[in-house]
Design a protein around this motif. Structure first.
Motif, mmCIF file in Angstrom:
data_model
loop_
_atom_site.group_PDB
_atom_site.id
_atom_site.type_symbol
_atom_site.label_atom_id
_atom_site.label_comp_id
_atom_site.label_asym_id
_atom_site.label_seq_id
_atom_site.Cartn_x
_atom_site.Cartn_y
_atom_site.Cartn_z
ATOM 1 N N GLU A 48 23.881 -7.780 13.700
ATOM 2 C CA GLU A 48 24.772 -9.123 13.507
ATOM 3 C C GLU A 48 26.109 -8.781 14.181
ATOM 4 O O GLU A 48 26.803 -7.785 13.757
ATOM 5 C CB GLU A 48 24.900 -9.568 12.221
ATOM 6 N N LEU A 49 26.602 -9.761 14.880
ATOM 7 C CA LEU A 49 28.204 -9.340 15.620
ATOM 8 C C LEU A 49 29.073 -10.353 15.012
ATOM 9 O O LEU A 49 28.631 -11.957 15.690
ATOM 10 C CB LEU A 49 27.922 -9.505 16.917
ATOM 11 N N ASN A 50 30.033 -10.534 14.262
ATOM 12 C CA ASN A 50 30.850 -11.503 13.703
ATOM 13 C C ASN A 50 31.973 -11.840 14.967
ATOM 14 O O ASN A 50 32.693 -11.039 14.911
ATOM 15 C CB ASN A 50 31.508 -10.924 12.549
ATOM 16 N N LEU A 72 37.029 -10.316 20.259
ATOM 17 C CA LEU A 72 37.077 -9.745 21.792
ATOM 18 C C LEU A 72 37.006 -10.950 22.575
ATOM 19 O O LEU A 72 36.511 -12.073 22.262
ATOM 20 C CB LEU A 72 35.549 -8.997 21.733
ATOM 21 N N PRO A 73 37.300 -10.432 24.021
ATOM 22 C CA PRO A 73 37.028 -11.254 24.949
ATOM 23 C C PRO A 73 35.621 -11.848 25.200
ATOM 24 O O PRO A 73 34.765 -11.011 25.003
ATOM 25 C CB PRO A 73 37.603 -10.777 26.428
ATOM 26 N N GLU A 74 35.347 -13.033 25.726
ATOM 27 C CA GLU A 74 33.835 -13.434 25.669
ATOM 28 C C GLU A 74 33.166 -12.568 26.478
ATOM 29 O O GLU A 74 32.147 -12.267 26.010
ATOM 30 C CB GLU A 74 33.933 -14.940 26.445
ATOM 31 N N GLU A 75 33.518 -11.928 27.587
ATOM 32 C CA GLU A 75 32.624 -11.075 28.620
ATOM 33 C C GLU A 75 32.339 -9.846 27.734
ATOM 34 O O GLU A 75 31.257 -9.076 27.651
ATOM 35 C CB GLU A 75 33.416 -10.832 29.780
ATOM 36 N N ALA A 76 33.328 -9.258 26.809
ATOM 37 C CA ALA A 76 33.180 -8.040 26.096
ATOM 38 C C ALA A 76 32.062 -8.358 24.886
ATOM 39 O O ALA A 76 31.243 -7.407 24.827
ATOM 40 C CB ALA A 76 34.373 -7.583 25.600
ATOM 41 N N LEU A 77 32.076 -9.349 24.285
ATOM 42 C CA LEU A 77 31.065 -9.863 23.547
ATOM 43 C C LEU A 77 29.540 -9.740 24.022
ATOM 44 O O LEU A 77 28.594 -9.405 23.687
ATOM 45 C CB LEU A 77 31.380 -11.084 22.830
ATOM 46 N N LEU A 78 29.590 -10.392 25.325
ATOM 47 C CA LEU A 78 28.166 -10.287 25.868
ATOM 48 C C LEU A 78 27.749 -9.067 26.362
ATOM 49 O O LEU A 78 26.599 -8.686 26.117
ATOM 50 C CB LEU A 78 28.338 -11.278 27.260
ATOM 51 N N ARG A 79 28.522 -8.207 26.635
ATOM 52 C CA ARG A 79 28.321 -6.901 26.899
ATOM 53 C C ARG A 79 27.880 -6.072 25.815
ATOM 54 O O ARG A 79 26.796 -5.470 25.800
ATOM 55 C CB ARG A 79 29.475 -5.850 27.418
ATOM 56 N N ARG A 99 26.145 -18.924 26.114
ATOM 57 C CA ARG A 99 26.387 -17.769 26.710
ATOM 58 C C ARG A 99 25.599 -16.672 26.012
ATOM 59 O O ARG A 99 25.071 -15.680 26.732
ATOM 60 C CB ARG A 99 27.943 -17.611 27.408
ATOM 61 N N CYS A 100 25.642 -16.342 24.791
ATOM 62 C CA CYS A 100 25.185 -15.344 24.193
ATOM 63 C C CYS A 100 23.535 -15.317 24.395
ATOM 64 O O CYS A 100 22.626 -14.369 24.196
ATOM 65 C CB CYS A 100 25.606 -15.156 22.654
ATOM 66 N N LEU A 101 23.088 -16.450 23.941
ATOM 67 C CA LEU A 101 21.665 -16.833 24.200
ATOM 68 C C LEU A 101 21.251 -16.487 25.578
ATOM 69 O O LEU A 101 19.943 -15.735 26.036
ATOM 70 C CB LEU A 101 21.381 -18.168 23.925
ATOM 71 N N GLU A 102 21.980 -16.800 26.465
ATOM 72 C CA GLU A 102 21.631 -16.474 28.037
ATOM 73 C C GLU A 102 21.680 -14.834 28.084
ATOM 74 O O GLU A 102 21.026 -14.375 28.966
ATOM 75 C CB GLU A 102 22.514 -17.070 29.003
ATOM 76 N N ALA A 103 22.586 -14.217 27.477
ATOM 77 C CA ALA A 103 22.486 -12.814 27.542
ATOM 78 C C ALA A 103 21.480 -12.099 26.725
ATOM 79 O O ALA A 103 21.276 -10.896 26.904
ATOM 80 C CB ALA A 103 24.059 -12.520 27.114
ATOM 81 N N GLY A 104 20.595 -12.850 26.064
ATOM 82 C CA GLY A 104 19.653 -12.146 25.348
ATOM 83 C C GLY A 104 19.619 -12.446 24.049
ATOM 84 O O GLY A 104 18.577 -11.809 23.262
ATOM 85 N N ALA A 105 20.561 -12.884 23.276
ATOM 86 C CA ALA A 105 20.852 -13.162 21.713
ATOM 87 C C ALA A 105 19.639 -13.823 21.300
ATOM 88 O O ALA A 105 18.877 -14.709 21.856
ATOM 89 C CB ALA A 105 22.165 -13.690 21.307
ATOM 90 N N ASP A 106 19.015 -13.299 20.070
ATOM 91 C CA ASP A 106 17.745 -13.818 19.519
ATOM 92 C C ASP A 106 18.268 -15.075 18.608
ATOM 93 O O ASP A 106 17.247 -16.039 18.497
ATOM 94 C CB ASP A 106 17.134 -12.847 18.776
ATOM 95 N N MET A 107 19.221 -15.220 18.010
ATOM 96 C CA MET A 107 19.736 -16.166 17.020
ATOM 97 C C MET A 107 20.921 -16.151 16.849
ATOM 98 O O MET A 107 21.705 -15.326 16.930
ATOM 99 C CB MET A 107 18.995 -15.708 15.534
ATOM 100 N N ILE A 108 21.472 -17.411 16.654
ATOM 101 C CA ILE A 108 22.954 -17.661 16.503
ATOM 102 C C ILE A 108 23.269 -18.095 15.017
ATOM 103 O O ILE A 108 22.401 -18.870 14.481
ATOM 104 C CB ILE A 108 23.501 -18.783 17.421
ATOM 105 N N MET A 109 23.956 -17.412 14.347
ATOM 106 C CA MET A 109 24.459 -17.385 13.013
ATOM 107 C C MET A 109 25.491 -18.367 12.766
ATOM 108 O O MET A 109 26.618 -18.088 13.597
ATOM 109 C CB MET A 109 24.429 -16.008 12.008
#
Length: 300
Positions: A128-130, A136-143, A203-213
């Motif tokens: 889980e990433l809070n 973090l900047p958005e791009e860093a979170l996606l990384r 954008r997180c889902l597009e990067a491959g995230a499985d679920m959004i909490m």
């Protein structure tokens, strides 16, 4: 309903005669929707593995995920953590970290990669990433999401509906999802922005995230002050299958199940699992009595 018959006998009778549409019931584990993630019981005075064993022996079929809340796994020995994750896997339950990654990022990116590798070795399935705590900047979170996925684990970003005012991009940049450099002088004022939450979650889902909490604060902390407008917008854009809400008590769980049905994904305390399962079952039974009396969720 057959008059004079106990409900359990009616359910068994209907099942025996082939009544019921299995497609209307929640699927067997592993489930993609109707997921129940349970907060770990590791704050009890009993040994952690003993407390969990007792809970899973009775509630295992109704639990999809186990979350080590608040980074409590960092206070346990590795052997104990591995014992707990193995126990959960025996019950077909995935294991998720809680809020802890933000403490490691202060030591640099290499520390986070090491953390992911260690979580995988200990038997964790989801990290889980809070997003609010990471700052973090958005791009860093996606990384980070991509790093977790490349390691073979599932990524579950957690978002709050409130942001620091200085983190909210200007309206001219928002529509294009452009990178916005963080402001040096961070504002302490918190501003509600559900559109920004949704865009970053997408954008997180597009990067491959499985679920959004979705963080319960300011959205669904208490049943009497639920933000139905925000919840509806999130579900409408992200979908039920990709969204999980925290339900802090039975009243909140009931609201979600009544509004969105048994397929809603919820994170609850271990003491609320049975109540939630009954709510899910009651909602299915109301929609189609003949079909859902045969569901195993009622035979308890």
């Amino acid at each position: 309903m057959m008059r004079g018959w106990p409900e359990e006998l009616v359910a068994l009778s209907l099942r025996g005669y082939g009544y019921g549409n299995e497609e209307d019931d929640r699927p067997e584990k592993p489930r993609r929707y109707g997921v129940t993630e349970m907060r770990s019981p590791f704050y009890s005075f009993r040994p952690a593995n003993q407390a969990l064993q007792e809970i899973l022996d009775s509630l295992g079929p109704f639990v999809d995920g186990l979350k080590f809340s608040g980074g409590c796994h960092s206070l346990m020995g590795k052997e104990l953590v591995r014992e707990i994750t193995d126990l959960a896997h025996k019950h077909d339950i995935y294991v998720s970290t809680g809020d802890w990654a933000e403490h490691l990022l202060r030591q640099g990116p290499s520390s986070f990669k090491q953390y992911v590798e260690e979580c995988k070795a200990l038997g964790f399935d989801t990290i889980e990433l809070n997003a609010g705590s990471l700052k973090l900047p958005e791009e860093a979170l996606l990384r980070l999401v991509r790093l977790i996925k490349s390691s073979g684990l599932r990524a579950k970003p957690l978002f709050s509906v409130k942001f620091d005012r200085s983190d909210i991009p200007a309206s001219g940049d928002r529509a294009f999802g452009a990178y916005i450099a963080p402001v040096k002088d961070q504002a302490s004022e918190r501003v509600e922005d559900v559109d920004l939450l949704i865009r970053r979650a997408e954008r997180c889902l597009e990067a491959g995230a499985d679920m959004i909490m979705i963080d319960a604060d300011d959205v669904c902390q208490r049943a009497e002050s639920l933000r139905a407008d925000i919840i509806a917008k999130i579900v409408g854009r992200l979908g039920l299958e990709k969204t999980m809400f925290e339900a802090s008590n039975t009243n909140t769980s009931e609201w979600f199940v009544r509004r969105y049905g048994p397929r809603v994904n919820l994170f609850v305390d271990h003491s609320d699992v049975m109540s939630l399962e009954r709510l899910r079952g009651f909602n299915m039974r109301r929609s189609n009595p003949a079909s859902h009396l045969s569901s195993p969720f009622f035979l308890m």
